[in-house]
Design a protein around this motif. Structure first.
Motif, PDB file in Angstrom:
ATOM      1  N   PRO A  24       3.377  10.796  -9.832  1.00  0.00           N
ATOM      2  CA  PRO A  24       3.203  11.480  -8.537  1.00  0.00           C
ATOM      3  C   PRO A  24       3.755  12.907  -8.543  1.00  0.00           C
ATOM      4  CG  PRO A  24       3.895   9.225  -8.179  1.00  0.00           C
ATOM      5  CD  PRO A  24       4.008   9.468  -9.656  1.00  0.00           C
ATOM      6  N   SER A  52       4.473  13.828   0.801  1.00  0.00           N
ATOM      7  CA  SER A  52       4.239  13.145   2.076  1.00  0.00           C
ATOM      8  C   SER A  52       2.942  13.612   2.712  1.00  0.00           C
ATOM      9  CB  SER A  52       5.410  13.411   3.033  1.00  0.00           C
ATOM     10  OG  SER A  52       6.629  12.937   2.489  1.00  0.00           O
ATOM     11  N   VAL A  55      -0.012  11.964   0.942  1.00  0.00           N
ATOM     12  CA  VAL A  55      -0.118  10.563   1.348  1.00  0.00           C
ATOM     13  C   VAL A  55      -0.705  10.449   2.751  1.00  0.00           C
ATOM     14  CG1 VAL A  55       1.191   8.480   1.907  1.00  0.00           C
ATOM     15  CG2 VAL A  55       1.768   9.787  -0.133  1.00  0.00           C
ATOM     16  N   LYS A  56      -0.240  11.309   3.651  1.00  0.00           N
ATOM     17  CA  LYS A  56      -0.687  11.261   5.053  1.00  0.00           C
ATOM     18  C   LYS A  56      -2.157  11.645   5.190  1.00  0.00           C
ATOM     19  CE  LYS A  56       0.395  13.115   9.654  1.00  0.00           C
ATOM     20  NZ  LYS A  56       1.290  14.017  10.428  1.00  0.00           N
ATOM     21  N   GLY A  59      -4.000   9.600   1.422  1.00  0.00           N
ATOM     22  CA  GLY A  59      -3.662   8.248   0.990  1.00  0.00           C
ATOM     23  C   GLY A  59      -2.835   8.233  -0.286  1.00  0.00           C
ATOM     24  N   TRP A  60      -2.173   7.088  -0.520  1.00  0.00           N
ATOM     25  CA  TRP A  60      -1.318   6.947  -1.706  1.00  0.00           C
ATOM     26  C   TRP A  60      -2.088   7.116  -3.013  1.00  0.00           C
ATOM     27  CZ3 TRP A  60       3.851   6.764  -2.038  1.00  0.00           C
ATOM     28  CH2 TRP A  60       4.572   6.491  -0.878  1.00  0.00           C
ATOM     29  N   LEU A  63      -2.041  10.407  -5.099  1.00  0.00           N
ATOM     30  CA  LEU A  63      -0.886  10.757  -5.930  1.00  0.00           C
ATOM     31  C   LEU A  63      -1.071  10.242  -7.358  1.00  0.00           C
ATOM     32  CD1 LEU A  63       2.173  10.093  -3.579  1.00  0.00           C
ATOM     33  CD2 LEU A  63       1.268  12.306  -4.321  1.00  0.00           C
ATOM     34  N   TYR A  64      -1.965   9.283  -7.509  1.00  0.00           N
ATOM     35  CA  TYR A  64      -2.234   8.713  -8.837  1.00  0.00           C
ATOM     36  C   TYR A  64      -3.641   9.036  -9.304  1.00  0.00           C
ATOM     37  CZ  TYR A  64       2.125   6.171  -8.351  1.00  0.00           C
ATOM     38  OH  TYR A  64       3.463   5.863  -8.216  1.00  0.00           O
TER      39      TYR A  64
END
Length: 340
Positions: A24, A52, A55-56, A59-60, A63-64
């Motif tokens: 991340p 953050s 992610v907001k 989405g998570w 980060l990947y």
């Protein structure tokens, strides 16, 4: 199993684990490096705040983004690097011993020779794995927001059809990234940024030179103090972190240039966002962004690279020790010859 193969496999294993832990941070750092608009608010955000935000807004999973090809690239890079590093290192040690027999030197590999060995291994690694990292960079810098502006010209014609696609664009996977790179520049596109990347071999070269120099001094100190405890995993972790910190600070601008070249090129609109090559990228960054542009996201990179390098060194050394221990136990001849 040869010592080179053991080191290569151990390096690949350590690299994969380090990548999983720090990925991340790497994604956020790549976005910071490729951000070109000085007026953008994102440049004022810290690492945690930007994570953050991703992610907001996305989405998570973002980060990947590019994790799969990145793991393949990490395993390939570390495996190739450590394999050839050990081969070149063995040849350097053999040459040093030959020179000692002739009355030249003390039989040990010097700092300069260690630098050359690391540089040669790094060049082989870059030429083999650069296409993987181009794809990874594309996937890390791809964002949902980048797709929102594409269909904006047709909103007046069919807003009901366009808006859903703008909110939720189709998935962007490895195959899409490969097609995008190939569509822009053909096969050569997969070697974009190879020149600054080849120059960047000075980073691992400096890293390994610093690491091995500090490790050698620590081992000699242990011997002089009559301590036969060896080097602990924590000490290897700290030495790896210090070595990577020094190398990263010195070579970071090249890393930013490489990321700019490998990211998606903007061929229309503002010419500041389009780079024709390494020199063009450097000149435009100097002209429009100043020296600050070469150090975007450096604090994030230091945390990510130092942590990744420290974990890699620690795990790699433990894997090498474990493999040698297992192989030694399996050899009855070695066990019989071992002194009491």
């Amino acid at each position: 199993m040869s010592d080179a193969l053991i080191n290569g496999l151990a390096g690949a294993g350590g690299g994969i684990i380090a990548q999983l832990i720090t990925y991340p941070l790497q994604t956020v750092n790549t976005r910071q490096q490729t951000e070109r608009d000085l007026k953008e608010q994102k440049r004022k955000l810290g690492t945690i705040a930007q994570m953050s935000q991703v992610v907001k807004q996305e989405g998570w999973g973002r980060l990947y983004g590019g994790l799969t090809p990145s793991l393949v690239g990490t395993a390939a890079s570390q495996g190739v690097y450590y394999y050839f590093y050990q081969i070149f290192r063995n040849k350097a040690e053999a040459t040093a011993l030959e020179h000692k027999k002739k009355g030249v030197g003390d039989g040990s590999v010097g700092i300069f020779s260690s630098l050359v060995v690391a540089a040669l291994a790094g060049c082989v690694n870059v030429l083999f794995t650069n296409p993987i990292w181009v794809v990874v960079t594309r996937m890390q810098t791809h964002s949902k927001s980048s797709k929102k502006s594409e269909p904006s010209h047709s909103k007046l014609i069919s807003p009901d059809e366009v808006i859903p696609a703008a909110i939720e664009p189709p998935p962007f996977g490895t195959s899409h990234a490969i097609q995008e790179v190939y569509g822009e520049a053909g096969l050569w596109g997969f070697w974009k940024g190879v020149i600054p990347t080849l120059i960047m071999v000075s980073n691992p070269s400096m890293q390994f030179m610093l690491y091995e120099t500090m490790l050698m001094k620590l081992k000699k100190r242990r011997v002089s103090n009559k301590k036969d405890n060896g080097v602990t995993a924590l000490e290897v972790f700290l030495l790896g972190a210090l070595a990577k910190l020094g190398a990263t600070v010195l070579t970071y601008p090249l890393l930013v240039v490489k990321a700019r070249l490998q990211a998606k090129q903007v061929t229309t609109g503002d010419k500041r966002h389009h780079y024709k090559g390494t020199l063009d990228a450097i000149l435009k960054m100097l002209r429009y962004e100043g020296f600050y542009g070469f150090y975007k996201g450096m604090s994030t990179k230091i945390v990510q690279s130092v942590l990744a390098a420290a974990v890699l060194f620690m795990i790699k050394e433990e894997l090498v020790k474990g493999a040698r221990s297992v192989l030694t136990k399996k050899s009855p001849v070695t066990a019989r010859l071992k002194p009491p």
